[in-house]
Design a protein around this motif. Sequence first.
Motif, short mmCIF file in Angstrom:
data_model
loop_
_atom_site.label_atom_id
_atom_site.label_comp_id
_atom_site.label_asym_id
_atom_site.label_seq_id
_atom_site.Cartn_x
_atom_site.Cartn_y
_atom_site.Cartn_z
N GLY A 1 40.03 28.08 -25.59
CA GLY A 1 39.97 27.29 -24.36
C GLY A 1 38.66 27.51 -23.62
N LYS A 2 38.41 26.65 -22.63
CA LYS A 2 37.12 26.74 -21.93
C LYS A 2 36.92 28.06 -21.20
CE LYS A 2 36.61 21.88 -21.34
NZ LYS A 2 36.71 20.75 -20.43
N ARG B 1 34.02 33.31 -21.06
CA ARG B 1 34.01 34.78 -21.21
C ARG B 1 33.20 35.21 -22.43
NH1 ARG B 1 39.32 35.11 -19.93
NH2 ARG B 1 39.94 35.31 -22.11
N LEU B 2 33.43 34.52 -23.55
CA LEU B 2 32.73 34.86 -24.80
C LEU B 2 31.22 34.70 -24.64
CD1 LEU B 2 35.05 33.17 -27.45
CD2 LEU B 2 34.73 35.62 -27.08
N ILE B 3 30.84 33.58 -24.02
CA ILE B 3 29.42 33.29 -23.82
C ILE B 3 28.78 34.37 -22.92
CG2 ILE B 3 27.92 31.76 -22.46
CD1 ILE B 3 28.09 30.70 -25.18
N ALA B 4 29.49 34.71 -21.84
CA ALA B 4 28.96 35.72 -20.92
C ALA B 4 28.75 37.04 -21.66
CB ALA B 4 29.92 35.92 -19.75
N LEU C 1 32.17 30.75 -32.74
CA LEU C 1 31.16 30.42 -31.74
C LEU C 1 29.76 30.77 -32.22
CD1 LEU C 1 30.68 29.39 -28.88
CD2 LEU C 1 31.12 31.69 -28.04
N LEU C 2 29.64 31.98 -32.78
CA LEU C 2 28.33 32.43 -33.27
C LEU C 2 27.86 31.56 -34.42
CD1 LEU C 2 28.24 36.33 -33.23
CD2 LEU C 2 26.77 34.72 -32.00
N ASP C 3 28.77 31.26 -35.34
CA ASP C 3 28.43 30.39 -36.47
C ASP C 3 27.90 29.06 -35.99
OD1 ASP C 3 28.99 32.10 -38.44
OD2 ASP C 3 30.88 31.18 -39.08
N PHE C 4 28.62 28.51 -35.02
CA PHE C 4 28.22 27.21 -34.49
C PHE C 4 26.85 27.28 -33.84
CE2 PHE C 4 27.87 24.06 -31.17
CZ PHE C 4 28.12 22.90 -31.89
N LEU D 1 29.70 22.76 -25.55
CA LEU D 1 30.11 23.66 -26.62
C LEU D 1 31.55 23.39 -27.00
CD1 LEU D 1 28.84 27.28 -25.98
CD2 LEU D 1 28.60 25.92 -28.06
N TYR D 2 32.36 23.29 -25.96
CA TYR D 2 33.78 23.07 -26.19
C TYR D 2 34.01 21.78 -26.97
CZ TYR D 2 38.72 22.38 -25.36
OH TYR D 2 40.06 22.16 -25.55
N GLU D 3 33.35 20.72 -26.52
CA GLU D 3 33.51 19.43 -27.20
C GLU D 3 33.01 19.48 -28.64
OE1 GLU D 3 31.63 16.55 -24.65
OE2 GLU D 3 33.03 17.09 -23.05
N SER D 4 31.85 20.14 -28.84
CA SER D 4 31.28 20.22 -30.18
C SER D 4 32.15 21.07 -31.10
CB SER D 4 29.87 20.80 -30.14
OG SER D 4 29.11 20.16 -29.16
N LEU D 5 32.71 22.14 -30.57
CA LEU D 5 33.58 22.99 -31.39
C LEU D 5 34.82 22.22 -31.82
CD1 LEU D 5 33.42 26.46 -29.55
CD2 LEU D 5 32.51 25.93 -31.81
#
Length: 129
Positions: A34-35, A40-43, A2-5, A19-23
């Motif tokens: 999963g979404k 959770r990760l984003i938060a 996620l961070l890399d992206f 984000l989900y679609e791009s990943l």
Amino acid sequence: MLLDFLLSHSDRGFSVEELYESLCITYPTDRVPGKSTLYRLIAKLVSEGLVKRFSGEHGRQFAYQIIVCDECDAHLHLKCTSCGCLYHMDHAVSQRIIHEVFNRSDFSLDEKETVLFGICKGCQKRQKP
Ligand SMILES: [Zn+2]
Ligand SMILES: [Zn+2]
């Protein structure tokens, strides 16, 4: 991942949906969380101050963008509604705007939350016939 992206797309914000679609496009889908995990990760990244949360245009979903400069709390941001890019406004210009608004309207702008919407230079060029 996620961070890399986010780092390699630090010029724009993404909703969790985007984000989900791009990943999924960038990485093998079986490795993409999963979404609900993404939320959770984003938060977590937001609470750690690595990612900034912006209100989406027209009250749509929030957009998340990685913080590459540590001065994002002190200037305004410009968001292109056409390509979704987020631009950091020049420090001096944004201070001048904040100052003007305060002087004329007695209104104290919140630079952390304020995003101006419009069309960026690249998109203006693209839209010309
Ligand atoms: Zn900034
Ligand atoms: Zn644009």
